[in-house]
Motif scaffolding. Sequence first.
Motif, PDB file in Angstrom:
ATOM      1  N   VAL A 167      35.669  39.634  35.625  1.00 24.61           N
ATOM      2  CA  VAL A 167      37.040  39.108  35.552  1.00 24.61           C
ATOM      3  C   VAL A 167      37.231  38.551  34.140  1.00 24.61           C
ATOM      4  CG1 VAL A 167      38.605  37.366  36.496  1.00 24.61           C
ATOM      5  CG2 VAL A 167      36.925  38.485  37.987  1.00 24.61           C
ATOM      6  N   ILE A 227      32.723  35.872  35.199  1.00 24.80           N
ATOM      7  CA  ILE A 227      34.038  35.381  34.812  1.00 24.80           C
ATOM      8  C   ILE A 227      34.013  35.151  33.301  1.00 24.80           C
ATOM      9  CG2 ILE A 227      35.846  33.666  35.286  1.00 24.80           C
ATOM     10  CD1 ILE A 227      34.748  34.967  37.866  1.00 24.80           C
ATOM     11  N   ASP A 256      33.774  45.322  36.620  1.00 24.88           N
ATOM     12  CA  ASP A 256      34.517  44.436  37.526  1.00 24.88           C
ATOM     13  C   ASP A 256      34.389  42.961  37.149  1.00 24.88           C
ATOM     14  OD1 ASP A 256      32.012  43.922  38.485  1.00 24.88           O
ATOM     15  OD2 ASP A 256      32.582  44.062  40.611  1.00 24.88           O
ATOM     16  N   LYS A 297      30.474  37.149  40.827  1.00 24.90           N
ATOM     17  CA  LYS A 297      31.252  37.809  39.760  1.00 24.90           C
ATOM     18  C   LYS A 297      30.925  37.207  38.400  1.00 24.90           C
ATOM     19  CE  LYS A 297      34.490  39.981  42.339  1.00 24.90           C
ATOM     20  NZ  LYS A 297      35.065  41.275  42.241  1.00 24.90           N
ATOM     21  N   ASN A 327      29.130  32.853  41.105  1.00 26.58           N
ATOM     22  CA  ASN A 327      30.042  33.379  40.080  1.00 26.58           C
ATOM     23  C   ASN A 327      29.603  32.743  38.766  1.00 26.58           C
ATOM     24  OD1 ASN A 327      31.815  34.753  41.918  1.00 26.58           O
ATOM     25  ND2 ASN A 327      32.512  32.720  42.538  1.00 26.58           N
ATOM     26  N   SER A 332      39.850  37.180  42.820  1.00 26.09           N
ATOM     27  CA  SER A 332      38.942  38.281  42.456  1.00 26.09           C
ATOM     28  C   SER A 332      38.034  38.670  43.631  1.00 26.09           C
ATOM     29  CB  SER A 332      38.103  37.904  41.233  1.00 26.09           C
ATOM     30  OG  SER A 332      37.062  37.036  41.592  1.00 26.09           O
ATOM     31  N   LEU A 375      39.875  41.300  46.196  1.00 25.33           N
ATOM     32  CA  LEU A 375      40.232  42.644  45.758  1.00 25.33           C
ATOM     33  C   LEU A 375      39.815  43.678  46.807  1.00 25.33           C
ATOM     34  CD1 LEU A 375      39.180  42.367  42.018  1.00 25.33           C
ATOM     35  CD2 LEU A 375      41.512  42.762  42.853  1.00 25.33           C
ATOM     36  N   GLN A 396      42.645  40.523  31.530  1.00 27.56           N
ATOM     37  CA  GLN A 396      43.493  40.660  32.722  1.00 27.56           C
ATOM     38  C   GLN A 396      44.446  39.485  32.875  1.00 27.56           C
ATOM     39  OE1 GLN A 396      39.735  40.929  34.910  1.00 27.56           O
ATOM     40  NE2 GLN A 396      40.718  42.494  36.164  1.00 27.56           N
TER      41      GLN A 396
END
Length: 197
Positions: free
Chosen positions: A118, A8, A116, A6, A97, A185, A188, A163
Amino acid sequence: MKRKGKLIIVSGPSGVGKSTLIEETMKMRDDLCFSTSVTTRSPRPGEVDGEDYFFITPSRFAEMAENNELLEHATYVGNSYGTPRAYVEEKQADGWNVVLDIEVQGAAQVKEKEPDAVSVFVVSPSLEELEKRLTGRGTESPEKIRERLERAREEYKQAHKYQYIIVNGDLHAAAEELSAIITASHCLYEDRKNYLN
Ligand code: 5GP
């Protein structure tokens, strides 16, 4: 195939302690890496080229932007900052990440390209506390501190686009929160729905 890592996004005003928060969180987890940005700003005492930033000239910056080598870029208090695209893409593909310490305009560009991602906005317990931290750092002129505080007020108005909010009072508690956000995360629905087959 490896699970893609992800992005971040960590934003928040200058002096709020984002770098320290990120470092502390990286000590807690082995799935995080940091994307070192390019900047045209001069190094502060103690900053290491290639670690804190890649310090580059305005013409090199313009070239990177032109060649689409930057995932996002923005101007902040008179200097340019950008995220080199190749590193981020490679690391994500490898399952890492990737943490981006970027300001609000850059964050919006990243969200646009990667919905998507974060997004976390870090605040200090109060603006007075932030001023104390900026002054205490002793690396900026009073004029630059004033500009950065002004910018902080502007940035607070953009916080609703994020968020999550972390209040960076106690460093360890804040790092625990950032780590929890990253863990969540990966839980999800979109990330777990293949288990439902
Ligand atoms: P500083 O000069 O205090 O290191 O950073 C100033 C601001 O620029 C901070 O809010 C930081 O998050 C942001 N920043 C650092 N690197 C990047 C980047 O690659 N892109 C964008 N958009 N902002 C960045």
